[in-house]
Design a protein around this motif. Structure first.
Motif, PDB file in Angstrom:
ATOM      1  N   GLN A  43      50.177  23.960 -10.797  1.00  0.00           N
ATOM      2  CA  GLN A  43      49.937  22.693 -11.482  1.00  0.00           C
ATOM      3  C   GLN A  43      50.914  21.660 -10.916  1.00  0.00           C
ATOM      4  O   GLN A  43      52.117  21.939 -10.825  1.00  0.00           O
ATOM      5  N   ARG A  70      47.227  29.305 -23.138  1.00  0.00           N
ATOM      6  CA  ARG A  70      45.933  28.634 -22.991  1.00  0.00           C
ATOM      7  C   ARG A  70      45.484  28.611 -21.523  1.00  0.00           C
ATOM      8  O   ARG A  70      44.317  28.329 -21.236  1.00  0.00           O
ATOM      9  N   PHE A  71      46.409  28.913 -20.605  1.00  0.00           N
ATOM     10  CA  PHE A  71      46.082  29.009 -19.187  1.00  0.00           C
ATOM     11  C   PHE A  71      45.743  30.476 -18.861  1.00  0.00           C
ATOM     12  O   PHE A  71      46.526  31.380 -19.171  1.00  0.00           O
ATOM     13  N   SER A  72      44.603  30.683 -18.204  1.00  0.00           N
ATOM     14  CA  SER A  72      44.256  32.036 -17.795  1.00  0.00           C
ATOM     15  C   SER A  72      43.553  31.997 -16.445  1.00  0.00           C
ATOM     16  O   SER A  72      42.881  31.021 -16.109  1.00  0.00           O
ATOM     17  N   TRP A  91      47.824  30.109  -8.605  1.00  0.00           N
ATOM     18  CA  TRP A  91      47.442  28.766  -9.070  1.00  0.00           C
ATOM     19  C   TRP A  91      48.705  27.971  -9.392  1.00  0.00           C
ATOM     20  O   TRP A  91      49.667  28.516  -9.956  1.00  0.00           O
ATOM     21  N   TYR A 145      45.465  20.582  -9.878  1.00  0.00           N
ATOM     22  CA  TYR A 145      45.610  22.038  -9.847  1.00  0.00           C
ATOM     23  C   TYR A 145      45.196  22.557  -8.476  1.00  0.00           C
ATOM     24  O   TYR A 145      44.149  22.171  -7.949  1.00  0.00           O
ATOM     25  N   LEU A 151      51.733  28.612 -11.917  1.00  0.00           N
ATOM     26  CA  LEU A 151      51.133  28.984 -13.205  1.00  0.00           C
ATOM     27  C   LEU A 151      50.736  30.455 -13.247  1.00  0.00           C
ATOM     28  O   LEU A 151      51.010  31.159 -14.218  1.00  0.00           O
ATOM     29  N   ARG A 197      50.130  35.428 -15.699  1.00  0.00           N
ATOM     30  CA  ARG A 197      50.801  34.169 -16.022  1.00  0.00           C
ATOM     31  C   ARG A 197      52.281  34.239 -15.693  1.00  0.00           C
ATOM     32  O   ARG A 197      52.959  35.228 -16.022  1.00  0.00           O
ATOM     33  N   ASP A 223      48.462  18.479 -19.985  1.00  0.00           N
ATOM     34  CA  ASP A 223      47.842  19.262 -18.914  1.00  0.00           C
ATOM     35  C   ASP A 223      47.255  18.382 -17.805  1.00  0.00           C
ATOM     36  O   ASP A 223      46.761  18.911 -16.798  1.00  0.00           O
ATOM     37  N   LEU A 267      40.390  29.284 -12.802  1.00  0.00           N
ATOM     38  CA  LEU A 267      41.494  28.965 -13.708  1.00  0.00           C
ATOM     39  C   LEU A 267      40.878  28.275 -14.917  1.00  0.00           C
ATOM     40  O   LEU A 267      40.087  27.344 -14.753  1.00  0.00           O
ATOM     41  N   THR A 268      41.257  28.721 -16.099  1.00  0.00           N
ATOM     42  CA  THR A 268      40.709  28.143 -17.326  1.00  0.00           C
ATOM     43  C   THR A 268      41.836  27.674 -18.225  1.00  0.00           C
ATOM     44  O   THR A 268      42.835  28.389 -18.408  1.00  0.00           O
ATOM     45  N   ILE A 269      41.676  26.474 -18.750  1.00  0.00           N
ATOM     46  CA  ILE A 269      42.535  25.989 -19.838  1.00  0.00           C
ATOM     47  C   ILE A 269      41.655  26.038 -21.077  1.00  0.00           C
ATOM     48  O   ILE A 269      40.636  25.343 -21.150  1.00  0.00           O
TER      49      ILE A 269
END
Lengths: 113, 122
Positions: free
Chosen positions: A43, A67-69, A41, A92, A53, A60, A88, A79-81
């Motif tokens: 950004q 907070r990014f996973s 992923w 993406y 990311l 990571r 942010d 992808l989760t924030i």
């Protein structure tokens, strides 16, 4: 070629709320011999190059906030924030590196609601 | 720290040629596969080409195969993209990027330059 499809095309989320991005590959990017998903992923903020990311679907890159996973396996990835910050805001992209040519999704644009 | 700086972009007429360069610093350039990727104005990312760390192997996107040539000079820490028979659809911001882990020609890209703009127009 492996086709990467992202959803939604755009997303608006309140500050502090969760943002979730989806990515689907046209064939599995899970390599059975090492049980790794060849999925990354990126950004891309306005006027900047892409920034890595996440790789291996869930690892990571150094310096990326926790907070990014990333999650998922096979053909479906997320992808989760966890708590959206103003910095942010970006587009993406997901990318597979399972086979050549490497291919990117079309991107999901994230905005503040 | 790792840095990639592209140069050589500009406005070129259809059918003409252009050579892009990418200077790497802050890392051992000769140890990494290197890539070119591009982004048309307002569009997404498209991979263009890769070259192995020692230059022994190269691969290209179908859209540029036979027209573009990737090369490198490890003594100068520099990557090149020779573009010929340019078309309007080649108009894009061209990025060089370093391959992180690679499976053959397929890598995730862990560092990117700022890009150099190529405009193909008469």
């Amino acid at each position: 070629d492996i086709v990467m499809t992202q959803s939604p095309d755009s997303l608006a989320v309140f500050l502090g709320e969760r943002a979730t991005f989806n990515c689907t590959s046209s064939q599995s990017v899970l390599y059975s011999s090492n049980n790794k998903n060849y999925l990354a992923w990126y950004q891309q903020k306005p006027g900047q190059p892409p920034k890595l990311l996440i790789y291996w679907a869930s690892t990571r890159e150094s310096g990326v906030p926790d907070r990014f996973s990333g999650s998922g396996s096979g053909t479906d990835f997320t992808l989760t924030i966890s708590s959206l910050q103003a910095e942010d805001v970006a587009v993406y992209y997901c990318q597979q590196y399972y086979s050549s040519p490497i291919t990117f999704g079309q991107g999901t644009r994230l905005e503040i609601k | 720290q790792e840095q990639l700086v592209e140069s050589g972009g500009g406005v070129v007429q259809p059918g003409r040629s252009l050579r892009l360069s990418c200077a790497g610093s802050g890392f051992t350039f000769s140890r990494y596969a290197m890539h070119w990727a591009r982004q048309a104005p307002g569009k997404g990312l498209e991979w263009v080409a890769v070259i192995w760390s020692d230059g022994s192997n190269k691969d290209y996107a179908d859209s540029v195969k036979g027209r573009f040539t990737i090369s490198r000079d490890n003594s100068k820490n520099t990557l090149y993209l020779q573009m010929s028979t340019l078309r309007a659809e080649d108009t894009a911001l061209y990025y060089c990027a370093r391959g992180g882990y690679c499976s053959g020609a397929s890598c995730y890209l862990d560092y990117w330059g700022q890009g150099t703009l190529v405009t193909v127009s008469s």
